[in-house]
Design a protein around this motif. Sequence first.
Motif, PDB file in Angstrom:
ATOM      1  N   GLU A 197      12.543   1.075  -2.366  1.00 34.90           N
ATOM      2  CA  GLU A 197      11.825   0.006  -3.079  1.00 34.90           C
ATOM      3  C   GLU A 197      12.751  -1.172  -3.377  1.00 34.90           C
ATOM      4  O   GLU A 197      12.381  -2.332  -3.176  1.00 34.90           O
ATOM      5  CB  GLU A 197      11.235   0.544  -4.393  1.00 34.90           C
ATOM      6  CG  GLU A 197      10.110   1.537  -4.225  1.00 34.90           C
ATOM      7  CD  GLU A 197      10.615   2.953  -4.130  1.00 34.90           C
ATOM      8  OE1 GLU A 197      11.869   3.127  -4.092  1.00 34.90           O
ATOM      9  OE2 GLU A 197       9.799   3.900  -4.101  1.00 34.90           O
ATOM     10  N   VAL A 231       4.312  -7.565   3.356  1.00 41.48           N
ATOM     11  CA  VAL A 231       3.225  -6.648   3.716  1.00 41.48           C
ATOM     12  C   VAL A 231       3.640  -5.775   4.893  1.00 41.48           C
ATOM     13  O   VAL A 231       3.389  -4.558   4.913  1.00 41.48           O
ATOM     14  CB  VAL A 231       1.947  -7.440   4.044  1.00 41.48           C
ATOM     15  CG1 VAL A 231       0.870  -6.517   4.614  1.00 41.48           C
ATOM     16  CG2 VAL A 231       1.425  -8.155   2.802  1.00 41.48           C
ATOM     17  N   LEU A 252       6.017  -3.070   3.720  1.00 39.18           N
ATOM     18  CA  LEU A 252       5.316  -2.012   2.986  1.00 39.18           C
ATOM     19  C   LEU A 252       4.588  -1.074   3.940  1.00 39.18           C
ATOM     20  O   LEU A 252       4.553   0.148   3.714  1.00 39.18           O
ATOM     21  CB  LEU A 252       4.338  -2.630   1.986  1.00 39.18           C
ATOM     22  CG  LEU A 252       4.958  -3.464   0.857  1.00 39.18           C
ATOM     23  CD1 LEU A 252       3.865  -4.040  -0.040  1.00 39.18           C
ATOM     24  CD2 LEU A 252       5.936  -2.647   0.040  1.00 39.18           C
ATOM     25  N   LEU A 253       4.027  -1.637   5.000  1.00 39.35           N
ATOM     26  CA  LEU A 253       3.341  -0.795   5.982  1.00 39.35           C
ATOM     27  C   LEU A 253       4.330   0.080   6.750  1.00 39.35           C
ATOM     28  O   LEU A 253       4.045   1.251   7.032  1.00 39.35           O
ATOM     29  CB  LEU A 253       2.556  -1.678   6.956  1.00 39.35           C
ATOM     30  CG  LEU A 253       1.360  -2.438   6.364  1.00 39.35           C
ATOM     31  CD1 LEU A 253       0.734  -3.349   7.423  1.00 39.35           C
ATOM     32  CD2 LEU A 253       0.317  -1.471   5.825  1.00 39.35           C
ATOM     33  N   THR A 261       7.345   1.149   5.761  1.00 40.89           N
ATOM     34  CA  THR A 261       8.002   2.147   4.908  1.00 40.89           C
ATOM     35  C   THR A 261       7.031   3.035   4.141  1.00 40.89           C
ATOM     36  O   THR A 261       7.434   4.080   3.624  1.00 40.89           O
ATOM     37  CB  THR A 261       8.917   1.438   3.888  1.00 40.89           C
ATOM     38  OG1 THR A 261       8.114   0.566   3.065  1.00 40.89           O
ATOM     39  CG2 THR A 261       9.977   0.607   4.603  1.00 40.89           C
ATOM     40  N   GLY A 262       5.757   2.634   4.073  1.00 36.04           N
ATOM     41  CA  GLY A 262       4.800   3.397   3.278  1.00 36.04           C
ATOM     42  C   GLY A 262       5.053   3.294   1.788  1.00 36.04           C
ATOM     43  O   GLY A 262       4.635   4.168   1.016  1.00 36.04           O
ATOM     44  N   THR A 263       5.718   2.235   1.369  1.00 34.99           N
ATOM     45  CA  THR A 263       6.077   2.032  -0.038  1.00 34.99           C
ATOM     46  C   THR A 263       4.993   1.247  -0.751  1.00 34.99           C
ATOM     47  O   THR A 263       4.340   0.387  -0.157  1.00 34.99           O
ATOM     48  CB  THR A 263       7.414   1.275  -0.129  1.00 34.99           C
ATOM     49  OG1 THR A 263       8.411   1.986   0.605  1.00 34.99           O
ATOM     50  CG2 THR A 263       7.866   1.138  -1.586  1.00 34.99           C
ATOM     51  N   LYS A 264       4.821   1.516  -2.021  1.00 30.68           N
ATOM     52  CA  LYS A 264       3.890   0.767  -2.855  1.00 30.68           C
ATOM     53  C   LYS A 264       4.677   0.046  -3.946  1.00 30.68           C
ATOM     54  O   LYS A 264       5.514   0.647  -4.612  1.00 30.68           O
ATOM     55  CB  LYS A 264       2.845   1.689  -3.482  1.00 30.68           C
ATOM     56  CG  LYS A 264       1.889   2.316  -2.458  1.00 30.68           C
ATOM     57  CD  LYS A 264       0.834   3.159  -3.141  1.00 30.68           C
ATOM     58  CE  LYS A 264      -0.132   3.766  -2.125  1.00 30.68           C
ATOM     59  NZ  LYS A 264      -1.177   4.595  -2.776  1.00 30.68           N
ATOM     60  N   LEU A 265       4.390  -1.248  -4.100  1.00 38.33           N
ATOM     61  CA  LEU A 265       5.065  -2.052  -5.098  1.00 38.33           C
ATOM     62  C   LEU A 265       4.037  -2.777  -5.949  1.00 38.33           C
ATOM     63  O   LEU A 265       2.915  -3.038  -5.498  1.00 38.33           O
ATOM     64  CB  LEU A 265       5.992  -3.089  -4.448  1.00 38.33           C
ATOM     65  CG  LEU A 265       7.204  -2.563  -3.668  1.00 38.33           C
ATOM     66  CD1 LEU A 265       7.913  -3.706  -2.968  1.00 38.33           C
ATOM     67  CD2 LEU A 265       8.160  -1.826  -4.587  1.00 38.33           C
ATOM     68  N   ALA A 266       4.426  -3.089  -7.178  1.00 37.77           N
ATOM     69  CA  ALA A 266       3.580  -3.924  -8.034  1.00 37.77           C
ATOM     70  C   ALA A 266       3.718  -5.372  -7.586  1.00 37.77           C
ATOM     71  O   ALA A 266       4.801  -5.813  -7.211  1.00 37.77           O
ATOM     72  CB  ALA A 266       4.000  -3.774  -9.489  1.00 37.77           C
ATOM     73  N   GLY A 284       6.921  -2.783 -12.459  1.00 43.18           N
ATOM     74  CA  GLY A 284       5.654  -3.351 -12.907  1.00 43.18           C
ATOM     75  C   GLY A 284       5.766  -4.188 -14.163  1.00 43.18           C
ATOM     76  O   GLY A 284       4.760  -4.395 -14.864  1.00 43.18           O
TER      77      GLY A 284
END
Length: 278
Positions: free
Chosen positions: A78, A144, A147-148, A150-155, A233
């Motif tokens: 992240e 974007v 994120l796709l 790495t499969g990571t989710k960020l705020a 976040g």
Amino acid sequence: MTDSQLFSTAHQDDTEQSDPQPATYYHLTRAVLLREFLLFIRYPANAVGGIVVALFFFIVLFYGGQLLAGRALADSIEGIVVGYFLWTLSSGAYASISNDIGSEVQWGTLERHVTTPFGFAPVALLKGVAKLVRTFLTSAVILVGMLLVTGTKLAFPPVTVIVVAGASVASVLGLGFAAGRITVLYKRVGTWLGLLQFGFVILVSAPVFSIPWLRALPLAHGSALLQRVMVDGTRLWEFSITEISLLFAIAVVYLLGGYVVFHYATRRARRLGVLGDY
């Protein structure tokens, strides 16, 4: 009133309406933004190419790091994504000033900007802001893609990200102006100026928590805040007054300092007679 008087009055009104009006900063801003928009839509392959190259390097970094570091990279992915996002944003902002000034010198259009009622420094600043808006859009696409991959989710609170990232990158615009000073005086120094972009990696990853004085450097404090925004976040109003004040103070000092340096460099180049040289 006679016909001749009516004709004279009408002619006078038409003359007043047809007289050229003095240009304002509103007209300058509109012209610069329109120019940047037209360049973007007329040469989309260039913008797409920049996105593809940035994503390619990140993919190489990500998968190469997985082979070498394994789990250690996964635990810090992240922070790497946020840092790379800020690096692409700052590199684009820096290049928008330094490279654009170099192009103006090479094309022989620098003197035209200098002889405008505004002077070249305000024109260069507005062009840098316009390119920064475009860089925000392209960097968002790159984010974007990361994120796709790495499969990571960020705020991603829009207002907080724009304010923190924008203030962070404002200091880089100041560095771009300082680099533009070298271009105006010494012309072909693009290779050296390009190397400075790799120094942004050090600034983005500066250990500000263990070495607090590093926060005074460009990008360092902003990078730490952006990590908290996108990873933890944190919202803008959740930061302390000291943290936000320091963020904007750094932005103003570096941007204003670089702007003043570039302004006086342009005047010095005019005195030396090297403004139009290349």
